[in-house]
Design an enzyme around this catalytic site. Structure first.
Site, PDB file in Angstrom:
ATOM      1  N   THR A  70       0.850  -1.193   0.000  1.00  0.00           N
ATOM      2  CA  THR A  70       0.000   0.000   0.000  1.00  0.00           C
ATOM      3  C   THR A  70       0.876   1.231   0.000  1.00  0.00           C
ATOM      4  O   THR A  70       1.827   1.326   0.774  1.00  0.00           O
ATOM      5  CB  THR A  70      -0.926   0.019   1.238  1.00  0.00           C
ATOM      6  OG1 THR A  70      -1.851  -1.050   1.122  1.00  0.00           O
ATOM      7  CG2 THR A  70      -1.712   1.314   1.325  1.00  0.00           C
ATOM      8  N   GLY A 115       4.585   4.152   2.733  1.00  0.00           N
ATOM      9  CA  GLY A 115       4.106   2.920   2.119  1.00  0.00           C
ATOM     10  C   GLY A 115       4.365   1.756   3.055  1.00  0.00           C
ATOM     11  O   GLY A 115       5.040   1.913   4.079  1.00  0.00           O
ATOM     12  N   LYS A 116       3.802   0.625   2.764  1.00  0.00           N
ATOM     13  CA  LYS A 116       4.090  -0.577   3.566  1.00  0.00           C
ATOM     14  C   LYS A 116       3.683  -1.794   2.764  1.00  0.00           C
ATOM     15  O   LYS A 116       2.763  -1.725   1.943  1.00  0.00           O
ATOM     16  CB  LYS A 116       3.302  -0.542   4.880  1.00  0.00           C
ATOM     17  CG  LYS A 116       3.882  -1.433   5.954  1.00  0.00           C
ATOM     18  CD  LYS A 116       5.012  -0.748   6.682  1.00  0.00           C
ATOM     19  CE  LYS A 116       5.656  -1.642   7.727  1.00  0.00           C
ATOM     20  NZ  LYS A 116       6.602  -0.881   8.548  1.00  0.00           N
ATOM     21  N   GLY A 117       4.365  -2.897   3.027  1.00  0.00           N
ATOM     22  CA  GLY A 117       4.013  -4.120   2.321  1.00  0.00           C
ATOM     23  C   GLY A 117       4.115  -5.320   3.229  1.00  0.00           C
ATOM     24  O   GLY A 117       4.592  -5.216   4.368  1.00  0.00           O
TER      25      GLY A 117
END
Ligand code: NAD
Length: 426
Positions: A70, A115-117
């Site tokens: 995201t 962001g992050k995943g």
């Protein structure tokens, strides 16, 4: 706290993780007087990607994993944020963590968005070969999302420099070049920065000392409990103890140890290294229940493992006068007012654990320059950047007569609002 109890606390609040971000955002926006035009942008992540990752397992069978990334915001620069490998990774969690990265990077005054995943998997049950294939499948699937000037991942729970090196390798193969700046937290020698591995724990230490100074408390006279003995917890415990703080409780998912005289942290680290990275069996204190660590009779509490562990019930029983949030989101939104009413100072995650992303930024700068700094240079720059961020947050909290958490959000909102206004809209 037993793993079971933690799991149920996590499940109970999991669906509300992004709501917890929004609750804090709305409170800060109201106190600060943020324009609704900016607030509405921040309530909605810019991009959410979900991928299916077929991976050949060692037994010759294909297993399909779910991968997420995201991008919450790119207002202040390329999105930045870690990649988490855990079984409870889901849309909501990744969305919440990506938003926290937006605010964290703004608080740390970095030219990044958030962001992050993550991948829903249990890395402890996978072989190194399976993990490498999974990481490279994830990178290939997201190769058009990642990019040194677009979206720059880093390690988080369950990932480390090893996974970052695999990501660079897969990304380089897709784009047929050398792009070390596509991720940070790489091994030193492969474009990694000195001091990155210990940076988040170091930031926790610097934030703790800054808070103690404001509270007029001598670090050599206080005790601490640290939950989690991974990248953040281990380094935080070590560096706090180096500062003369007596660390009386440490714990991981296998055990929790208490020693009133102070735990020999270097001994604990050595033990964990020799025993598969876990503390189970360490004899430097007595074993207590996991739940007892958070409410232990200490001055400083450092949750550095899981989110949502400081529930309303736990908050009501906390004895520490200072909480420094090494983990992301360890306190549920509903517990904030309980901690505030008890007069407990909480250095919030988006400030306390921003040392990692700060040195990630330094790594990216070094990659772009092709010139590398010494550990001492990195640490000096890191410490002064952390102290400055702490001062800004403290001053905003004072000015707006609010908690450090809301003060941190206000610090971030001021920068983001300027960015939105300067860029304009269409
Ligand atoms: P890690 O995987 O290196 O370590 C996690 C630790 O938590 C391990 O010691 C594990 O045993 C422990 N743990 C797991 N379940 C537990 C339980 N039920 N009770 C007690 N301990 C438990 O992860 P990390 O990188 O140290 O990340 C920890 C937290 O810090 C996460 O919230 C992460 O998002 C946050 N964080 C990490 C970084 C970083 O640079 N690594 C930066 C900012 C924030």
């Amino acid at each position: 706290m037993t793993t079971k109890t933690n799991a149920s606390a996590t499940e109970q609040h999991e669906s509300s993780m992004f709501d917890a971000v929004l609750a804090r955002l709305d409170t800060a926006a109201k106190i600060y007087g943020l324009s609704e035009d900016v607030a509405v942008v921040l309530r909605n992540p810019l991009k959410q990607v979900k991928v299916s990752l077929p991976v050949m397992m060692d037994n010759g069978k294909i297993q399909v994993f779910e991968g997420f990334r995201t991008i919450h915001s790119t207002i202040l620069g390329p999105s930045k944020g870690g990649i988490r490998y855990a079984m409870d990774v889901c849309d909501d969690e990744v969305k919440a963590l990506s938003a926290w990265m937006t605010f964290k990077c703004a608080v740390a005054n970095l030219p990044y968005g958030g962001g992050k995943g993550g991948i829903k998997c249990d890395p402890r049950k996978m072989s190194i070969g399976e993990l490498e294939r999974l990481t490279k499948a994830y990178t290939t699937a997201l190769a058009d999302v990642f990019g040194p000037d677009k979206d720059i991942p880093a390690p988080d729970m369950g990932t480390s420099a090893r996974e970052m090196a695999w990501i660079v390798d897969a990304y380089n193969k897709v784009y047929r070049g050398n792009f070390p700046g596509v991720v940070t937290g790489k091994p030193v020698g492969l474009g990694g920065s000195m001091g990155r591995e210990t940076a988040t724990g170091r930031g926790v230490m610097v934030a703790t000392l800054a808070a103690l100074k404001k509270m007029d408390i001598d670090p050599k006279k206080v005790t601490a409990a640290v939950q989690g003995f991974g990248n953040v917890g281990l380094n935080a415990a070590l560096l706090l103890s180096v500062q003369g703080i007596r660390v009386c409780a440490i714990g991981d998912h296998t055990t929790t140890i208490w020693n009133e005289k102070g735990i020999h942290i270097q001994g604990a680290i050595r033990y964990a290294k020799e025993n598969g990275g876990v503390l189970k069996g360490f004899t430097g204190g007595v074993e207590i229940k996991n739940t007892e660590l958070l409410t232990a009779n200490v001055d400083i509490l450092v949750p550095a493992a899981l989110q949502n562990v400081i529930t309303e019930e736990v908050a009501a029983n906390i004895k520490a006068k200072l909480i420094v949030e090494g983990a992301n989101g360890p306190t549920v939104a509903e517990a904030d007012h309980i901690l505030q009413e008890k007069g407990i100072i909480v250095v919030p995650d988006i400030l306390a654990n921003s040392g990692g992303v700060t040195v990630s930024y330094f790594e990216w700068v070094q990659n772009n320059y092709g010139h590398y700094w010494t550990e001492e240079e990195v640490n000096i720059k890191h410490d002064s950047s952390m102290r400055e961020a702490f001062e800004h947050v403290w001053n905003n909290a004072q000015q707006y007569k609010t908690s450090l958490r809301i003060g941190a959000y206000i610090t971030a909102l001021k920068k983001i609002e300027l960015g939105v206004k300067a860029k304009g809209n269409y």
